[in-house]
Write a protein that holds these residues in place. Structure first.
Motif, PDB file in Angstrom:
ATOM      1  N   ALA A  46      13.972  -2.291   5.485  1.00  0.00           N
ATOM      2  CA  ALA A  46      14.396  -3.675   5.663  1.00  0.00           C
ATOM      3  C   ALA A  46      14.389  -3.997   7.155  1.00  0.00           C
ATOM      4  N   PRO A  47      13.983  -5.190   7.504  1.00  0.00           N
ATOM      5  CA  PRO A  47      13.954  -5.550   8.932  1.00  0.00           C
ATOM      6  C   PRO A  47      15.368  -5.646   9.496  1.00  0.00           C
ATOM      7  N   ILE A  48      15.512  -5.265  10.752  1.00  0.00           N
ATOM      8  CA  ILE A  48      16.807  -5.331  11.428  1.00  0.00           C
ATOM      9  C   ILE A  48      17.046  -6.773  11.852  1.00  0.00           C
ATOM     10  N   VAL A  49      18.183  -7.283  11.484  1.00  0.00           N
ATOM     11  CA  VAL A  49      18.527  -8.664  11.790  1.00  0.00           C
ATOM     12  C   VAL A  49      19.567  -8.656  12.904  1.00  0.00           C
ATOM     13  N   GLU A  50      19.288  -9.372  13.960  1.00  0.00           N
ATOM     14  CA  GLU A  50      20.221  -9.497  15.069  1.00  0.00           C
ATOM     15  C   GLU A  50      21.236 -10.591  14.719  1.00  0.00           C
TER      16      GLU A  50
END
Length: 185
Positions: A46-50
């Motif tokens: 899963a993409p890392i969300v800032e």
């Protein structure tokens, strides 16, 4: 003994015939399954969300609505403060330094009925030692009248104490004196 002999005589081995049973060989005791096909699925991480946390407002002054404890009043006019993670840990155990023995449950003596009948009062000094668990032993009472000695020693024997501690370790302690007074009111 005769019963044993009689029963042994009644059992005859020559009357028992053994029947030959065919021997069968078990090849498989439990059913065997073919190994299942291993399936693997390729997945993407899963993409890392800032995520930006809102800024923490500064404390501007202390105001109190109720007398006693101060209550902080916060301003929220754009002051940026970094938020640090706060770890809460229980306090580390610390050794107890030195302590003199202390009574947890005070000795309570009942007035001896024989002394109450004659209206006698008196004082006692109860000498005792304490174990490492705070239990009194080696108890002896010296009283102004011998009628109080048994009750005074019994009362100190039922009391509980915190033991004496030297260099962080509970130790046996000796030569304690507990004064008691018996008075009619």
């Amino acid at each position: 003994m005769s019963l044993f002999v009689t029963m042994t005589g009644m059992i005859r081995v020559d009357e028992v015939e053994r029947v030959a049973t065919p021997q069968r060989i078990l090849e498989k005791i439990t059913p065997q399954r073919e190994p299942a096909e291993v399936r693997t699925v390729e997945r993407e991480f899963a993409p890392i969300v800032e995520v930006a946390l809102p800024p923490m407002p500064p404390v501007s002054k202390i105001a109190s609505k109720v007398g006693g404890l101060p209550v902080p009043v916060l301003k929220t006019d754009g002051w940026l403060v970094s938020r640090d993670v706060i770890n809460f840990r229980p306090p580390a155990p610390q050794a107890i330094g030195e302590r003199v023995a202390q009574a947890v449950r005070q000795p309570t003596a009942s007035y001896p009925p024989a002394m109450a009948r004659i209206g006698q009062g008196g004082t006692c000094e109860v000498h005792f030692s304490l174990s490492t668990r705070g239990l009194p032993y080696d108890i002896s009472a010296t009283c102004s009248h011998p009628g109080f000695e048994k009750e005074a020693a019994k009362a100190v024997g039922k009391a509980q104490f915190l033991p004496e501690i030297r260099q962080g370790v509970p130790v046996e302690s000796h030569n304690y004196v507990y004064p008691m007074e018996f008075r009619l009111q």
